[in-house]
Design a protein around this motif. Structure first.
Motif, PDB file in Angstrom:
ATOM      1  N   SER A 103      52.074  55.073  50.798  1.00 51.46           N
ATOM      2  CA  SER A 103      51.167  55.640  49.816  1.00 51.46           C
ATOM      3  C   SER A 103      49.744  55.730  50.382  1.00 51.46           C
ATOM      4  CB  SER A 103      51.223  54.805  48.529  1.00 51.46           C
ATOM      5  OG  SER A 103      50.578  55.457  47.469  1.00 51.46           O
ATOM      6  N   THR A 127      55.373  58.515  51.776  1.00 51.51           N
ATOM      7  CA  THR A 127      54.614  59.167  50.708  1.00 51.51           C
ATOM      8  C   THR A 127      53.127  59.215  51.048  1.00 51.51           C
ATOM      9  OG1 THR A 127      56.207  58.220  49.129  1.00 51.51           O
ATOM     10  CG2 THR A 127      54.297  59.338  48.223  1.00 51.51           C
ATOM     11  N   THR A 153      58.844  61.690  51.088  1.00 49.66           N
ATOM     12  CA  THR A 153      58.103  61.799  49.832  1.00 49.66           C
ATOM     13  C   THR A 153      59.020  62.273  48.714  1.00 49.66           C
ATOM     14  OG1 THR A 153      56.023  62.606  48.879  1.00 49.66           O
ATOM     15  CG2 THR A 153      57.367  64.218  50.054  1.00 49.66           C
ATOM     16  N   GLY A 154      58.601  62.024  47.488  1.00 49.54           N
ATOM     17  CA  GLY A 154      59.332  62.517  46.334  1.00 49.54           C
ATOM     18  C   GLY A 154      58.771  63.845  45.855  1.00 49.54           C
ATOM     19  N   ASP A 155      59.586  64.598  45.116  1.00 47.85           N
ATOM     20  CA  ASP A 155      59.152  65.870  44.543  1.00 47.85           C
ATOM     21  C   ASP A 155      59.655  65.964  43.102  1.00 47.85           C
ATOM     22  OD1 ASP A 155      58.199  68.394  44.093  1.00 47.85           O
ATOM     23  OD2 ASP A 155      59.830  69.401  45.156  1.00 47.85           O
ATOM     24  N   ASP A 157      55.715  63.972  43.059  1.00 46.43           N
ATOM     25  CA  ASP A 157      55.189  62.626  43.188  1.00 46.43           C
ATOM     26  C   ASP A 157      53.869  62.571  42.420  1.00 46.43           C
ATOM     27  OD1 ASP A 157      55.317  59.922  44.856  1.00 46.43           O
ATOM     28  OD2 ASP A 157      53.249  60.615  44.864  1.00 46.43           O
ATOM     29  N   VAL A 165      51.900  67.299  51.860  1.00 47.14           N
ATOM     30  CA  VAL A 165      52.795  66.722  52.875  1.00 47.14           C
ATOM     31  C   VAL A 165      53.190  67.791  53.889  1.00 47.14           C
ATOM     32  CG1 VAL A 165      55.070  65.703  53.276  1.00 47.14           C
ATOM     33  CG2 VAL A 165      53.677  64.915  51.349  1.00 47.14           C
ATOM     34  N   HIS A 189      57.760  56.854  42.899  1.00 45.46           N
ATOM     35  CA  HIS A 189      56.755  56.545  43.916  1.00 45.46           C
ATOM     36  C   HIS A 189      57.100  55.188  44.542  1.00 45.46           C
ATOM     37  CE1 HIS A 189      52.862  57.176  45.830  1.00 45.46           C
ATOM     38  NE2 HIS A 189      52.566  55.909  45.581  1.00 45.46           N
ATOM     39  N   GLU A 195      65.116  56.451  53.224  1.00 46.32           N
ATOM     40  CA  GLU A 195      63.927  56.578  54.072  1.00 46.32           C
ATOM     41  C   GLU A 195      63.909  55.503  55.157  1.00 46.32           C
ATOM     42  OE1 GLU A 195      59.989  57.957  51.969  1.00 46.32           O
ATOM     43  OE2 GLU A 195      61.217  56.813  50.569  1.00 46.32           O
TER      44      GLU A 195
END
Length: 207
Positions: A103, A127, A153-155, A157, A165, A189, A195
């Protein structure tokens, strides 16, 4: 500003073949990020994790104008630079130095690397993206010499837009990094098991 408060794990520096510098996220501590040791293949590594003052590397979003996050951002980058220079002075080759962050720590990790490009052992950013309201490739220079970089990363986020990103990965690739990006649909998050598996394969199992 940030003090040089370092926490360690893994092998002693004198006995380690490689070093991993870990950067925690906003509101977290070195204990949190050092907990990843048991989830990654780090048997030959010394681990170093600096602690951010007040558990925050810089006060506002990484998408804010750079000047709004000063002087804390520059202080954090300088701390990281001091750590790397100390390792080089101890005889570690930059190819044996690895960077990892989550993060806010992932953003700092990528920003430092892009401002100080060279052949690192590998970089893992969970992330995160390059820092600033807008990104200007001319602010970054140097050659990563095919350093492997993984960004997950998330989508969507809540803190890190996927567009940032992807743009960060594009800039890093243009600096001769070997960037792998993995986007997880609707992932919270956090750091996922997948990962960590990919990071183990792409970053820490490099020969």
């Amino acid at each position: 500003m940030h003090k040089k408060e370092l926490h360690t794990a893994g092998k002693d520096l004198e006995k380690a073949k490689k070093v991993l510098v870990l950067l925690h996220g906003r509101g977290a501590t070195t204990k949190d990020i050092l907990g990843l040791e048991s989830h990654l293949p780090l048997e030959d590594f010394a681990l170093i994790a600096p602690q951010a003052t007040n558990q925050t590397w810089y006060p506002y979003s990484f998408l804010a104008p750079i000047n709004e996050n000063e002087p804390w951002l520059s202080s954090a980058l300088e701390l990281l630079r001091d750590i790397i220079e100390d390792l080089l002075e101890k005889g570690f080759d930059s190819r044996d130095i690895y960077l990892l962050g989550f993060s806010q720590g992932a953003c700092l990790c990528l920003e430092f690397a892009a401002r100080n490009a060279r052949r690192y052992g590998g970089i893992a950013a969970f992330t995160g993206g390059l820092i600033g309201e807008t990104l200007d490739p001319e602010n970054y220079s140097g050659d990563f010499e095919t350093t492997p970089i993984f960004i997950g990363t998330g989508d969507p986020d809540s803190h890190v837009p996927v567009g940032r990103v992807k743009r960060s990965a594009e800039i890093l690739n243009n600096m001769n990094a070997d960037v792998s990006v993995k986007i997880y649909e609707n992932r919270p998050h956090t750091i996922s098991e997948n990962e960590l598996e990919l990071t183990g394969e792409l970053i820490f199992n490099q020969k």
